[in-house]
Write an enzyme that holds these catalytic residues in place. Structure first.
Site, mmCIF file in Angstrom:
data_model
loop_
_atom_site.group_PDB
_atom_site.id
_atom_site.type_symbol
_atom_site.label_atom_id
_atom_site.label_comp_id
_atom_site.label_asym_id
_atom_site.label_seq_id
_atom_site.Cartn_x
_atom_site.Cartn_y
_atom_site.Cartn_z
ATOM 1 C CG ASP A 76 15.094 70.659 54.884
ATOM 2 O OD1 ASP A 76 15.725 71.037 55.920
ATOM 3 O OD2 ASP A 76 14.574 71.296 54.414
ATOM 4 N NE ARG A 101 11.582 68.508 54.045
ATOM 5 C CZ ARG A 101 11.343 68.294 54.986
ATOM 6 N NH1 ARG A 101 10.490 69.248 55.505
ATOM 7 N NH2 ARG A 101 11.502 67.113 55.808
ATOM 8 N NE ARG A 146 6.409 74.747 54.530
ATOM 9 C CZ ARG A 146 7.797 74.376 54.867
ATOM 10 N NH1 ARG A 146 7.977 72.922 55.032
ATOM 11 N NH2 ARG A 146 8.580 75.150 55.037
ATOM 12 C CG HIS A 175 5.641 71.652 59.623
ATOM 13 N ND1 HIS A 175 6.941 71.331 59.265
ATOM 14 C CD2 HIS A 175 5.045 71.309 58.483
ATOM 15 C CE1 HIS A 175 7.110 70.863 57.991
ATOM 16 N NE2 HIS A 175 5.899 70.867 57.540
ATOM 17 C CB CYS A 273 11.366 68.371 63.091
ATOM 18 S SG CYS A 273 10.277 69.567 63.261
#
Ligand SMILES: CN(C)C(=N)NCCC[C@H](N)C(=O)O
Length: 281
Positions: A76, A101, A146, A175, A273
């Site tokens: 990612d 992550r 998140r 997000h 992103c």
């Protein structure tokens, strides 16, 4: 492509400086958001071609594009926006919610340090510009999935900016930058676009008050991550599948450039992103 080209940029506006990460190791091997389906095959070569097209478009627009080396085992990492938040040369680092992550935070922090940014290590969970978006002098901060609210106070302290929390309620828009787009970084009543249903009632009220002329996105355009776009204030680079959104932007005088990042959408991310803005003092 319509609208503004890099070579025409006048002396009064600074081209954005952005950080990107090549999707060399991109694949969907775990599931931490509803878009990810590890049981389906990922086409890494296609993701690379789409990312290279995004890179070329940014260069053509006159952006300064910098690159961080991808790390094997961190698929990612291509979503560079999650790597931190950089304002006035201060890099507020990311601290990821999911173990998958976790290694990305230090990798991006090392890059910021080597590149000469002032690194301020986060104590609170936050996923960088995925949830912390600067509009004018205010940081709009997503929470609910998140980034934790404690990071909002930390970001306000570290970045020296007002931080306004916005609660996300739909897991597909986990997000902030999947449901809220900065169209004009300078700010103003129409400087953003958003999908109201992605926010709780109180946050919708805040958005209506602060941005009475915002572009209101349709469900269909948000569902192709149309709001996950990147704008320098004049030209918006967006998912070509978000057709009504692109028409609305053109009507408001923005240049629009469609860049297909559909393979990267399988990981739950789009154009924004993949793009971390590096704001120097
Ligand atoms: C807006 N930004 C930066 C993003 N939405 N990032 C995409 C992250 C995707 C990753 N699989 C994850 O679920 O964390």
């Amino acid at each position: 492509m319509s609208g503004y080209q890099g070579q025409d940029r006048d002396r009064h506006s600074r081209a954005p400086q952005v950080l990107l990460c090549r999707p060399t190791y991109f694949t969907v091997s775990y599931r931490i958001n509803p878009w990810m389906r590890p049981e389906q095959r990922t086409d890494t070569a296609l993701a690379l071609r789409q990312w290279e097209n995004l890179y070329d478009v940014y260069r053509d627009l006159g952006f300064r594009v910098r690159l961080i080396d991808p790390v094997s085992g961190l698929p990612d990492m291509v979503y560079a926006a999650n790597g931190g938040t950089v304002v006035d040369g201060i890099a507020y680092t990311a601290r990821f919610r999911h173990a998958e992550r976790a290694g990305e935070g230090p990798a991006y922090a090392d890059w910021f340090r080597t590149a000469g940014f002032t690194v301020r290590e986060a104590q609170a969970v936050n996923e960088g510009e995925g949830d912390l978006l600067l509009v004018g002098d205010t940081v709009y901060a997503g929470y609910g999935f998140r980034t934790e609210p404690a990071a909002h106070a930390e970001a306000a302290r570290v970045l020296g900016r007002e931080v306004v929390g916005l609660r996300l309620v739909d897991p597909r828009y986990y997000h902030l930058d999947t449901a809220f787009a900065v169209l004009d970084p300078a700010g103003g009543p129409g400087s953003v676009a958003y999908l109201p249903a992605a926010f709780d009632d109180a946050s919708q009220e805040v958005l209506r008050f602060r941005f009475p002329d915002a572009v209101i996105a349709s469900e269909a355009d948000a569902a192709v991550l149309g709001l996950n776009c990147f704008s320098d204030g004049r030209t918006v680079v967006h998912a070509p599948q978000a057709e009504k959104f692109a028409a609305d932007l053109a009507e408001r005088g923005f240049g629009t450039v469609g860049v297909d990042t559909s393979e990267l959408r399988r990981g739950g991310g789009g154009i924004k992103c993949c793009t971390l803005e590096l704001r120097e003092p």
